[in-house]
Write a protein that holds these residues in place. Structure first.
Motif, PDB file in Angstrom:
ATOM      1  N   SER A   1      -4.933  -9.487  -5.069  1.00  0.00           N
ATOM      2  CA  SER A   1      -5.497 -10.632  -4.356  1.00  0.00           C
ATOM      3  C   SER A   1      -5.834 -10.274  -2.912  1.00  0.00           C
ATOM      4  O   SER A   1      -6.910 -10.606  -2.403  1.00  0.00           O
ATOM      5  N   PHE A   2      -4.917  -9.574  -2.224  1.00  0.00           N
ATOM      6  CA  PHE A   2      -5.194  -9.179  -0.847  1.00  0.00           C
ATOM      7  C   PHE A   2      -6.291  -8.128  -0.770  1.00  0.00           C
ATOM      8  O   PHE A   2      -7.024  -8.060   0.227  1.00  0.00           O
TER       9      PHE A   2
ATOM     10  N   THR B   1      -8.903  -8.170  -2.688  1.00  0.00           N
ATOM     11  CA  THR B   1     -10.130  -8.969  -2.770  1.00  0.00           C
ATOM     12  C   THR B   1     -10.459  -9.597  -1.425  1.00  0.00           C
ATOM     13  O   THR B   1     -11.617  -9.633  -0.993  1.00  0.00           O
ATOM     14  N   ILE B   2      -9.422 -10.087  -0.737  1.00  0.00           N
ATOM     15  CA  ILE B   2      -9.660 -10.699   0.578  1.00  0.00           C
ATOM     16  C   ILE B   2     -10.142  -9.653   1.576  1.00  0.00           C
ATOM     17  O   ILE B   2     -11.071  -9.888   2.368  1.00  0.00           O
TER      18      ILE B   2
ATOM     19  N   SER C   1     -13.868  -8.464   0.967  1.00  0.00           N
ATOM     20  CA  SER C   1     -14.912  -9.486   0.995  1.00  0.00           C
ATOM     21  C   SER C   1     -15.373  -9.732   2.429  1.00  0.00           C
ATOM     22  O   SER C   1     -14.552  -9.860   3.349  1.00  0.00           O
TER      23      SER C   1
ATOM     24  N   PRO D   1     -13.216 -15.364   0.416  1.00  0.00           N
ATOM     25  CA  PRO D   1     -13.399 -15.365  -1.037  1.00  0.00           C
ATOM     26  C   PRO D   1     -13.104 -16.729  -1.639  1.00  0.00           C
ATOM     27  O   PRO D   1     -12.338 -17.524  -1.096  1.00  0.00           O
TER      28      PRO D   1
ATOM     29  N   GLU E   1     -12.000 -16.000  -7.278  1.00  0.00           N
ATOM     30  CA  GLU E   1     -11.949 -14.554  -7.093  1.00  0.00           C
ATOM     31  C   GLU E   1     -10.515 -14.061  -6.879  1.00  0.00           C
ATOM     32  O   GLU E   1     -10.226 -12.886  -7.090  1.00  0.00           O
ATOM     33  N   LEU E   2      -9.633 -14.930  -6.416  1.00  0.00           N
ATOM     34  CA  LEU E   2      -8.226 -14.573  -6.213  1.00  0.00           C
ATOM     35  C   LEU E   2      -7.351 -14.906  -7.416  1.00  0.00           C
ATOM     36  O   LEU E   2      -6.177 -14.548  -7.447  1.00  0.00           O
TER      37      LEU E   2
ATOM     38  N   ILE F   1      -3.409 -13.485  -8.683  1.00  0.00           N
ATOM     39  CA  ILE F   1      -2.329 -14.469  -8.660  1.00  0.00           C
ATOM     40  C   ILE F   1      -1.793 -14.723 -10.071  1.00  0.00           C
ATOM     41  O   ILE F   1      -0.581 -14.849 -10.286  1.00  0.00           O
TER      42      ILE F   1
END
Length: 301
Positions: free
Chosen positions: A230-231, A233-234, A237, A241, A245-246, A250
């Motif tokens: 998840s991090f 992806t952040i 981006s 996001p 997308e997260l 999660i």
């Protein structure tokens, strides 16, 4: 009969050694599964990132065409079918079942925990079937042994105990084999065999405790890995996001935690229950064997 007992114990020992090797391999292969899944995640995320601008540019191009066409733009029905196409894609993405979502999100961690759950059930069933009063203290054996002692057929009692593979029979056979050395030596021999049998049963139960300790750790590793996704992806981006997308990272974190606890909790519960049963039956075997051998205490003095 002693060779048969020894062969059976060697086979049991080999089975539990194989189980230990499997658990060790499961722990060692987990980081490899993490690396493989991380690369797969990056490969899947790259096309998705490339498709997002293309999807955003398509409406812009479509929006310029009606502006150039003037009043004919509303007459052209090409812009209106585009909206249903976009709306039709959303239900297709949301049609994934909960089970398939859980399997996809769990990934390698879910596979390892699934194998551990099978092993846990097998160990529970094997210990429940073996740690029973009829197996450890057969009433027929105790009655026949006592009858032979009452008839002063000590050799027959020894042969009877020697030919049986139960807990109490091994203890009684150990006591009778050392009775010629004295009553105290016989009791000491019975206690040694009892402690050895008790240790063997607790050794089998220890694998349940091992599964109960490993399963939450694998689930925790999946939790950390899901949060890393998840991090990641952040961090990769350019803009904030979307929650969708997260969701993959999660969901991995939550599902692996749930699965790890689902495996660990029953393992620890049955370990405690079966260990208490082993302690109670060991005490009963000691009391029965000493009561049967107590008649030799007066004769030895």
């Amino acid at each position: 009969m002693m060779m048969g007992n020894s062969l059976e114990r060697n086979q049991t020992s080999m089975a539990y050694r194989s189980l230990s090797i499997f658990l060790l391999l499961a722990v060692l292969l987990t980081p490899l599964g993490l690396t493989a899944r991380s690369f797969a995640y990056q490969d899947e995320a790259a096309p998705a990132a490339g498709e997002a601008p293309a999807a955003g540019e398509a409406p812009a191009a479509g929006g310029e065409a009606p502006a150039a066409g003037g009043g004919e733009a509303p007459a052209g029905g090409g812009a209106e079918p585009a909206a249903p196409a976009g709306n039709g894609a959303a239900p297709a993405a949301a049609s994934e079942s909960f089970l398939s979502w859980m399997i996809r999100a769990s990934g390698f961690f879910g596979f390892i925990l699934l194998l551990l759950s099978f092993l846990m059930v097998a160990l529970i069933m094997a210990n429940v079937l073996s740690i029973r009063r009829d197996n450890l203290m057969p009433p027929d054996l105790i009655g026949a042994f006592e009858e032979k002692l009452n008839n002063k057929d000590y050799q027959g009692a020894f042969e009877l105990a020697k030919s049986d593979d139960s807990f109490v029979a091994r203890v009684l056979a150990a006591g009778l084999s050392k009775l010629n050395q004295g009553y105290s030596e016989a009791i000491e021999g019975m206690q040694e065999v009892g402690e050895d049998e008790n240790m063997a049963m607790e050794h089998k139960l220890s694998y349940l405790a091992l599964i109960g300790a490993i399963a939450p750790m694998i689930g925790l590793m999946g939790t950390v890995y899901g949060m890393i996704l998840s991090f990641q992806t952040i961090a990769s981006s350019a803009t904030s996001p979307k929650p969708s997308e997260l969701a993959d990272g999660i969901s991995t974190a939550l599902f692996t935690t749930l699965e790890g606890l689902t495996v660990a909790i029953p393992a620890m519960i049955f370990y405690s229950l079966l260990r208490n049963r082993v302690a109670r039956f060991s005490l009963e075997v000691g009391m029965i064997s000493e009561s049967l051998m107590n008649r030799f205490s007066s004769s030895s003095k």
